[in-house]
Design a protein around this motif. Structure first.
Motif, PDB file in Angstrom:
ATOM      1  N   UNK A  81       0.864  -1.173   0.000  1.00  0.00           N
ATOM      2  CA  UNK A  81       0.000   0.000   0.000  1.00  0.00           C
ATOM      3  C   UNK A  81       0.899   1.221   0.000  1.00  0.00           C
ATOM      4  N   UNK A  82       0.740   2.074  -1.008  1.00  0.00           N
ATOM      5  CA  UNK A  82       1.638   3.218  -1.189  1.00  0.00           C
ATOM      6  C   UNK A  82       0.994   4.470  -0.596  1.00  0.00           C
ATOM      7  N   UNK A  83       1.680   5.052   0.375  1.00  0.00           N
ATOM      8  CA  UNK A  83       1.136   6.210   1.077  1.00  0.00           C
ATOM      9  C   UNK A  83       1.975   7.436   0.716  1.00  0.00           C
ATOM     10  N   UNK A 140      -3.158   9.449  -0.513  1.00  0.00           N
ATOM     11  CA  UNK A 140      -2.369  10.679  -0.487  1.00  0.00           C
ATOM     12  C   UNK A 140      -2.739  11.512   0.736  1.00  0.00           C
ATOM     13  N   UNK A 141      -1.727  11.837   1.528  1.00  0.00           N
ATOM     14  CA  UNK A 141      -1.918  12.692   2.702  1.00  0.00           C
ATOM     15  C   UNK A 141      -1.350  14.067   2.390  1.00  0.00           C
ATOM     16  N   UNK A 142      -2.153  15.106   2.504  1.00  0.00           N
ATOM     17  CA  UNK A 142      -1.678  16.474   2.324  1.00  0.00           C
ATOM     18  C   UNK A 142      -1.504  17.102   3.703  1.00  0.00           C
ATOM     19  N   UNK A 143      -0.278  17.571   3.972  1.00  0.00           N
ATOM     20  CA  UNK A 143       0.049  18.150   5.273  1.00  0.00           C
ATOM     21  C   UNK A 143      -0.020  19.674   5.180  1.00  0.00           C
ATOM     22  N   UNK A 144      -0.788  20.270   6.057  1.00  0.00           N
ATOM     23  CA  UNK A 144      -0.867  21.728   6.142  1.00  0.00           C
ATOM     24  C   UNK A 144      -0.423  22.140   7.537  1.00  0.00           C
ATOM     25  N   UNK A 145      -0.137  23.426   7.684  1.00  0.00           N
ATOM     26  CA  UNK A 145       0.165  23.944   9.019  1.00  0.00           C
ATOM     27  C   UNK A 145      -0.674  25.193   9.239  1.00  0.00           C
ATOM     28  N   UNK A 179      -6.522  12.477   0.060  1.00  0.00           N
ATOM     29  CA  UNK A 179      -7.436  11.477   0.622  1.00  0.00           C
ATOM     30  C   UNK A 179      -7.575  11.706   2.121  1.00  0.00           C
ATOM     31  N   UNK A 180      -6.522  12.280   2.715  1.00  0.00           N
ATOM     32  CA  UNK A 180      -6.524  12.611   4.140  1.00  0.00           C
ATOM     33  C   UNK A 180      -5.802  13.951   4.301  1.00  0.00           C
ATOM     34  N   UNK A 181      -6.399  14.866   5.063  1.00  0.00           N
ATOM     35  CA  UNK A 181      -5.698  16.101   5.416  1.00  0.00           C
ATOM     36  C   UNK A 181      -5.129  15.962   6.817  1.00  0.00           C
ATOM     37  N   UNK A 182      -3.902  16.432   6.991  1.00  0.00           N
ATOM     38  CA  UNK A 182      -3.338  16.508   8.328  1.00  0.00           C
ATOM     39  C   UNK A 182      -2.898  17.949   8.574  1.00  0.00           C
ATOM     40  N   UNK A 241      -4.272   8.007  14.895  1.00  0.00           N
ATOM     41  CA  UNK A 241      -5.515   8.295  14.152  1.00  0.00           C
ATOM     42  C   UNK A 241      -5.239   8.380  12.649  1.00  0.00           C
ATOM     43  N   UNK A 242      -4.067   8.921  12.289  1.00  0.00           N
ATOM     44  CA  UNK A 242      -3.744   9.031  10.864  1.00  0.00           C
ATOM     45  C   UNK A 242      -3.553   7.636  10.261  1.00  0.00           C
ATOM     46  N   UNK A 243      -2.827   6.777  10.984  1.00  0.00           N
ATOM     47  CA  UNK A 243      -2.625   5.410  10.485  1.00  0.00           C
ATOM     48  C   UNK A 243      -3.974   4.687  10.376  1.00  0.00           C
ATOM     49  N   UNK A 244      -4.855   4.902  11.376  1.00  0.00           N
ATOM     50  CA  UNK A 244      -6.207   4.326  11.290  1.00  0.00           C
ATOM     51  C   UNK A 244      -6.921   4.803  10.026  1.00  0.00           C
ATOM     52  N   UNK A 245      -6.803   6.107   9.746  1.00  0.00           N
ATOM     53  CA  UNK A 245      -7.485   6.676   8.575  1.00  0.00           C
ATOM     54  C   UNK A 245      -6.932   6.080   7.278  1.00  0.00           C
ATOM     55  N   UNK A 246      -5.605   5.860   7.247  1.00  0.00           N
ATOM     56  CA  UNK A 246      -5.010   5.236   6.051  1.00  0.00           C
ATOM     57  C   UNK A 246      -5.579   3.826   5.876  1.00  0.00           C
TER      58      UNK A 246
END
Lengths: 307, 135
Positions: free
Chosen positions: A46-48, A162-167, A186-189, A236-241
């Motif tokens: 699984x490619x993250x 795909x996780x997009x990281x914002x601050x 697919x997931x925002x962090x 929680x992020x790993x759960x979401x993936x």
């Protein structure tokens, strides 16, 4: 050593064979293609993808996520891409600095890659390197892009999730309805969630998602918060993936994604092979003619392809 | 296709000064090399594992703490154990001429660059001694 032997050895867990094989695909050419071909059937990971602006904490987040997967007993491969200099072609690859906590764990393999002139946030050989790491038996492969702006979206066609990281504090809410990077998540962090303004950033992202109505593919990206330096929020992020992976498997969405990925891989391979075949004396002559405006690039391309 | 020279720049041991290492990393980058910088306080095991995963051609070790006669031979020993004898290893920092001689003669460090060495000399040394046709 033959390409097949190299792949047999990397599948047996020889880390040096894996490292050598990645160098080979970075170089390109017939030997590289043979290695990828031999590894391809075994590459079931699984490619993250992790992307976001420079300094958002991508490398630190990758480290914390990898540690979370390791706590769950899952081996993790990591490919971290940093930019090459457009002037010298050299690069300083510094992602490992943040990943020291993963050192000494045989369940982790980290490879730094220079983008080598490729735009879009990845290197030409990134997808092939991921294939090799997957074939070496890493069920999760994390791909960290170069620090991305608004348009470096290649990762969405290379990763399954795909996780997009914002601050916090990265601009007003109009930034969040612009096209580009925010569309591929697919997931925002929202990282650095111990800083002021995190609630506002989360709210802006959620509002942006709601403005779009129900997502066409049935997955609505969660907006999560994290403090990557402490690992807070990473479970929680790993759960979401894992949920996203389930969603892809159950919903048939996987099939259409795999098709899009496959199409991209084919297009990249065709481009590479054609360029390799066409480069030569006539190519050089045409380059000179185009540079001096005696010929336009379309006519030159037609001549090369159609003879 | 062009083969890039890949260099691991590492700081073994406990000293916290990496300005020199960063100057070298930058100079090698400007010479067209790909430099993997691992940061401070690396153990010999961490350095050799990183060099293996990154499949580097060269390792540059920067050390100012005085522990070079302990840490550098350990790095060389671990490289031999991994069969990575074709990797060019150079060192820089505060290392006396006598120690440098021993590190080169007995432990296989290819060259030691002390204070005042020009970055061009380091680049030239790497270019002339690196083995890009490794098996």
């Amino acid at each position: 050593m033959s390409e097949h032997e190299l792949v047999t050895r990397l599948r047996n867990g020889e880390r040096r064979a894996l490292a050598r094989a990645i160098s080979l695909v970075e170089q390109g050419g017939p030997a590289a293609r043979a290695v990828v071909a031999a590894a391809y059937p075994y590459a079931q990971a699984h490619r993250v993808g992790i992307t976001g602006p420079p300094g958002a904490g991508k490398s630190t987040l990758v480290t914390s996520l990898a540690q979370e997967w390791r706590r769950r007993g899952v081996p993790v491969g990591i490919v971290a891409v940093d930019p090459s200099s457009p002037f010298s072609g050299g690069a300083v690859l510094g992602d490992r600095i943040r990943m020291q906590a993963l050192g000494g764990d045989p369940g982790v393999f980290i490879r730094s890659m220079a983008s080598r002139g490729r735009m879009g946030g990845l290197a030409r050989a990134t997808a092939d390197a991921v294939t090799l790491i997957a074939a070496a038996g890493f069920p999760i492969v994390i791909i960290e892009t170069v620090g991305a702006g608004q348009d470096e979206v290649d990762i969405a066609q290379t990763a399954d999730t795909t996780i997009v990281v914002e601050v916090p504090g990265m601009g007003d809410d109009v930034q969040s309805i612009k096209a580009g990077m925010l569309e591929i998540a697919d997931i925002f962090v929202v990282n650095k969630a111990d800083r002021p303004g995190v609630d506002q950033t989360v709210r802006q992202l959620r509002t942006m998602l709601q403005l779009g109505g129900a997502p066409a593919d049935g997955w609505s990206p969660p907006v999560l918060t994290a403090v990557a330096t402490t690992g807070e929020g990473c479970a929680q992020i790993v759960d979401a993936v894992e949920q996203h992976r389930q969603y892809l498997a159950n919903d048939g969405a996987q099939a259409s994604r795999m098709r899009a990925l496959a199409e991209r891989e084919l297009a990249a391979a065709v481009q590479e092979l054609i360029l390799e075949r066409l480069r030569g004396q006539r190519w050089e002559e045409l380059v000179k003619e185009i540079a001096s405006r005696r010929r336009d690039p379309y006519a030159a391309a037609s001549e090369l392809l159609d003879g | 296709m062009e083969r890039k020279i890949r260099v691991l720049v590492a700081k073994p041991g406990l000293d916290g000064h990496d300005r020199g290492a960063k100057v070298i990393a930058r100079a090698l980058r400007d010479a067209g090399m790909e430099v993997i910088y691992t940061g401070l306080q690396q153990t010999p095991q961490m350095i050799v594992e990183a060099a293996l995963q990154e499949d580097v051609d060269v390792i540059g070790l920067s050390i100012l703490s005085g522990a070079h006669m302990t840490l550098l031979p350990k790095v060389m020993q671990l490289l031999r154990e991994q069969g990575m004898t074709d990797v060019l290893v150079v060192a820089g920092g505060i290392i006396s001429d006598e120690d440098a001689e021993i590190l080169k003669r007995e432990h296989g460090i290819a060259e030691v660059f002390g204070p005042g060495s020009s970055t061009q000399a380091i680049i030239d040394f790497i270019r002339s001694n690196v083995q890009l046709t490794r098996g």
